[in-house]
Write a protein that holds these residues in place. Structure first.
Motif, short mmCIF file in Angstrom:
data_model
loop_
_atom_site.label_atom_id
_atom_site.label_comp_id
_atom_site.label_asym_id
_atom_site.label_seq_id
_atom_site.Cartn_x
_atom_site.Cartn_y
_atom_site.Cartn_z
N ALA A 129 0.82 -1.21 0.00
CA ALA A 129 0.00 0.00 0.00
C ALA A 129 0.86 1.27 0.00
CB ALA A 129 -0.93 -0.01 1.21
N VAL A 130 1.94 1.27 0.79
CA VAL A 130 2.83 2.44 0.84
C VAL A 130 3.49 2.67 -0.51
CG1 VAL A 130 4.96 3.32 1.86
CG2 VAL A 130 3.21 2.32 3.33
N ASN A 131 3.89 1.61 -1.18
CA ASN A 131 4.52 1.77 -2.49
C ASN A 131 3.51 2.19 -3.55
OD1 ASN A 131 7.58 0.83 -2.67
ND2 ASN A 131 6.58 -0.41 -1.10
N LEU A 132 2.27 1.81 -3.41
CA LEU A 132 1.23 2.33 -4.31
C LEU A 132 1.06 3.83 -4.10
CD1 LEU A 132 -1.58 -0.38 -4.32
CD2 LEU A 132 -0.17 0.38 -6.26
N PHE A 133 1.08 4.26 -2.85
CA PHE A 133 1.01 5.69 -2.56
C PHE A 133 2.22 6.41 -3.15
CE2 PHE A 133 2.30 9.11 0.40
CZ PHE A 133 1.24 9.99 0.19
N SER A 134 3.41 5.83 -3.03
CA SER A 134 4.61 6.44 -3.59
C SER A 134 4.53 6.50 -5.11
CB SER A 134 5.85 5.66 -3.15
OG SER A 134 7.02 6.20 -3.71
N ASP A 161 6.45 23.11 -3.93
CA ASP A 161 6.66 22.78 -2.51
C ASP A 161 5.81 21.57 -2.09
OD1 ASP A 161 8.40 24.89 -2.35
OD2 ASP A 161 6.91 26.30 -1.53
N ARG A 162 4.59 21.52 -2.62
CA ARG A 162 3.73 20.38 -2.29
C ARG A 162 4.31 19.08 -2.80
NH1 ARG A 162 -0.23 21.71 -5.19
NH2 ARG A 162 -1.00 23.28 -3.72
N SER A 163 4.87 19.09 -4.00
CA SER A 163 5.48 17.87 -4.55
C SER A 163 6.68 17.43 -3.73
CB SER A 163 5.86 18.10 -6.00
OG SER A 163 6.92 19.05 -6.08
N ASP A 164 7.47 18.40 -3.27
CA ASP A 164 8.62 18.05 -2.44
C ASP A 164 8.18 17.44 -1.11
OD1 ASP A 164 10.28 19.00 -4.40
OD2 ASP A 164 10.57 20.99 -3.47
N THR A 165 7.14 18.01 -0.51
CA THR A 165 6.65 17.48 0.77
C THR A 165 6.09 16.08 0.61
OG1 THR A 165 6.13 19.73 1.51
CG2 THR A 165 5.08 17.90 2.69
N LEU A 166 5.28 15.86 -0.42
CA LEU A 166 4.70 14.54 -0.64
C LEU A 166 5.79 13.49 -0.95
CD1 LEU A 166 1.55 15.50 -2.74
CD2 LEU A 166 1.64 14.77 -0.33
N THR A 167 6.79 13.92 -1.70
CA THR A 167 7.88 12.98 -2.00
C THR A 167 8.65 12.59 -0.74
OG1 THR A 167 8.11 13.95 -4.21
CG2 THR A 167 9.96 12.67 -3.37
N ALA A 168 8.88 13.57 0.15
CA ALA A 168 9.59 13.27 1.40
C ALA A 168 8.75 12.36 2.29
CB ALA A 168 9.91 14.58 2.12
N ILE A 169 7.44 12.59 2.35
CA ILE A 169 6.57 11.73 3.17
C ILE A 169 6.56 10.30 2.64
CG2 ILE A 169 4.18 11.31 3.84
CD1 ILE A 169 3.80 14.34 3.97
N ALA A 170 6.45 10.18 1.32
CA ALA A 170 6.44 8.84 0.72
C ALA A 170 7.76 8.12 0.96
CB ALA A 170 6.14 8.95 -0.78
N GLY A 171 8.87 8.83 0.84
CA GLY A 171 10.17 8.21 1.07
C GLY A 171 10.35 7.76 2.52
N SER A 172 9.87 8.58 3.47
CA SER A 172 9.99 8.20 4.89
C SER A 172 9.14 6.98 5.21
CB SER A 172 9.57 9.38 5.77
OG SER A 172 10.39 10.51 5.55
N THR A 293 9.64 1.53 -10.41
CA THR A 293 10.23 0.85 -9.25
C THR A 293 9.18 0.55 -8.19
OG1 THR A 293 12.34 1.94 -9.66
CG2 THR A 293 11.98 1.02 -7.47
N ASP A 294 8.32 1.50 -7.91
CA ASP A 294 7.28 1.30 -6.91
C ASP A 294 6.30 0.19 -7.32
OD1 ASP A 294 8.36 3.28 -5.31
OD2 ASP A 294 7.11 4.86 -6.18
N LEU A 295 5.94 0.15 -8.58
CA LEU A 295 5.02 -0.90 -9.04
C LEU A 295 5.69 -2.27 -9.00
CD1 LEU A 295 3.30 0.95 -12.03
CD2 LEU A 295 2.39 0.55 -9.72
N LEU A 296 6.98 -2.33 -9.32
CA LEU A 296 7.69 -3.60 -9.19
C LEU A 296 7.77 -4.05 -7.73
CD1 LEU A 296 10.67 -3.15 -11.70
CD2 LEU A 296 8.75 -4.76 -11.90
N THR A 297 7.94 -3.08 -6.84
CA THR A 297 7.98 -3.42 -5.41
C THR A 297 6.63 -3.92 -4.93
OG1 THR A 297 9.67 -1.71 -5.09
CG2 THR A 297 8.56 -2.54 -3.13
N VAL A 298 5.55 -3.33 -5.43
CA VAL A 298 4.22 -3.82 -5.08
C VAL A 298 4.03 -5.26 -5.56
CG1 VAL A 298 1.75 -3.51 -5.52
CG2 VAL A 298 3.19 -1.53 -5.03
#
Length: 327
Positions: A129-134, A161-172, A293-298
């Motif tokens: 689920a997290v990788n789908l969100f990413s 700025d929103r894209s940077d924040t969402l990318t950081a949240i997904a990475g964490s 990469t995220d879809l392969l991880t899913v």
């Protein structure tokens, strides 16, 4: 003393008067009289008499006894351990100079992997689920960078700025779930490896420590865990009723590992692309690789769930029914 003399007070008898030797009589032959020996006086010690010879030759001390020692009452028989004494084959203790008894060697027993399998399955589901969100965040960044490349004025600072924040949240979130899943998965992997060795020791070419260490060797982690997984799969397979080897399709192992390797290689490429991305075009391309990469991880997480559940079921069946299949 004459009988006519007046008798005075009686004289005390001597302390120890030797018994007089019997005088020989006419009826007693001379040979018997020679055997009569006068008792020695207190002042003269008796000569030493020779003892009879022992029934067996004297043994030096210390040395083996002339006859086997018999157990005393309440003592265990030979070859039986005393109460509280370790069984033969185990180190006895305490040793001289050791303040504590020697530890007993650990004994391997079958341990059910079902509890760990449930935890791993749940964590893999969360990871998917997290990788789908990413992947969704990567799609958003890809479209944003594409618009920025076509028309820089169409994208405001708030969107960037929103894209940077969402990318950081997904990475964490990806890092946290990956860490938790990896820890529980490796614990489960080691347990099924130990169970597999108990079920069939001849199925393994490496020691059980490689079930953990193989994941942390650079480049080696691309094939060492796979070899261990295939050996666990073989060891967990029941034999046919006639004792012959019964092969079970290893498709869950092969497909899971192939997709996981592609996902890991793609993630390494993605990390290099993100470090070098300094233009909107480079960020756009990195976002596209990130989505793949995220879809392969899913997909790898879903296939890992299938592998974990199938292998756990195989070991449970073999542990409950025995090494030979009913049909």
């Amino acid at each position: 003393m004459s009988l006519n003399e007046p008798q005075g007070p009686p004289t005390p008898p001597p302390a120890e008067a030797p018994a007089p030797a019997a005088a020989p009589t006419a009826s007693q032959p001379a040979a018997e009289t020679d055997a009569v020996v006068a008792a020695p006086s207190p002042e003269q010690p008796a000569p030493p008499q020779p003892y009879p010879a022992p029934a067996y030759p004297a043994q030096p001390h210390p040395g083996p006894q002339p006859y086997p020692a018999q157990p005393y009452a309440g003592q265990p028989y030979p070859a039986q351990p005393y109460p509280g004494q370790p069984q033969p084959g185990h180190p006895a203790g305490p040793y001289p100079g050791m303040p504590y008894a020697a530890p007993w060697p650990p004994a391997d027993v079958l341990r059910s992997p079902r509890g760990l399998a449930v935890a791993v399955t749940a964590l893999l589901g969360v990871a998917a689920a997290v990788n789908l969100f990413s992947a969704a965040i990567g799609g958003y960044v890809f479209s944003l960078m594409k618009r920025l490349t076509a028309n820089p004025e169409s994208v405001g600072d708030d969107a960037l700025d929103r894209s940077d924040t969402l990318t950081a949240i997904a990475g964490s979130l990806q890092f946290l779930i990956l860490l938790a899943t990896a820890v529980v998965f490796i614990i489960w992997f080691h347990r099924v490896r130990v169970n597999g060795e108990i079920m069939r020791p001849d199925a393994f070419s490496q020691t059980r420590g490689w079930a953990i260490g193989g994941w942390f060797i650079p480049l080696g982690n691309l094939f060492l865990p796979y070899r261990t997984a295939r050996e666990i799969w073989t060891a967990s397979t029941q034999f046919a009723p006639d004792g012959s080897f019964r092969e079970v399709s290893a498709a869950p192992v092969n497909t899971w590992w192939a997709v996981w390797v592609f996902s890991a290689l793609s993630d390494r490429v993605l990390s290099v692309m993100y470090r070098r991305a300094e233009t909107p075009e480079a960020l756009r391309d990195a976002s596209a690789v990130g989505m793949v990469t995220d879809l392969l991880t899913v997909a790898a997480a879903v296939l890992a769930i299938v592998f974990v559940r199938k292998l756990t079921a195989m070991q449970t069946t073999k542990a409950e029914q025995g090494p030979y299949a009913a049909v």
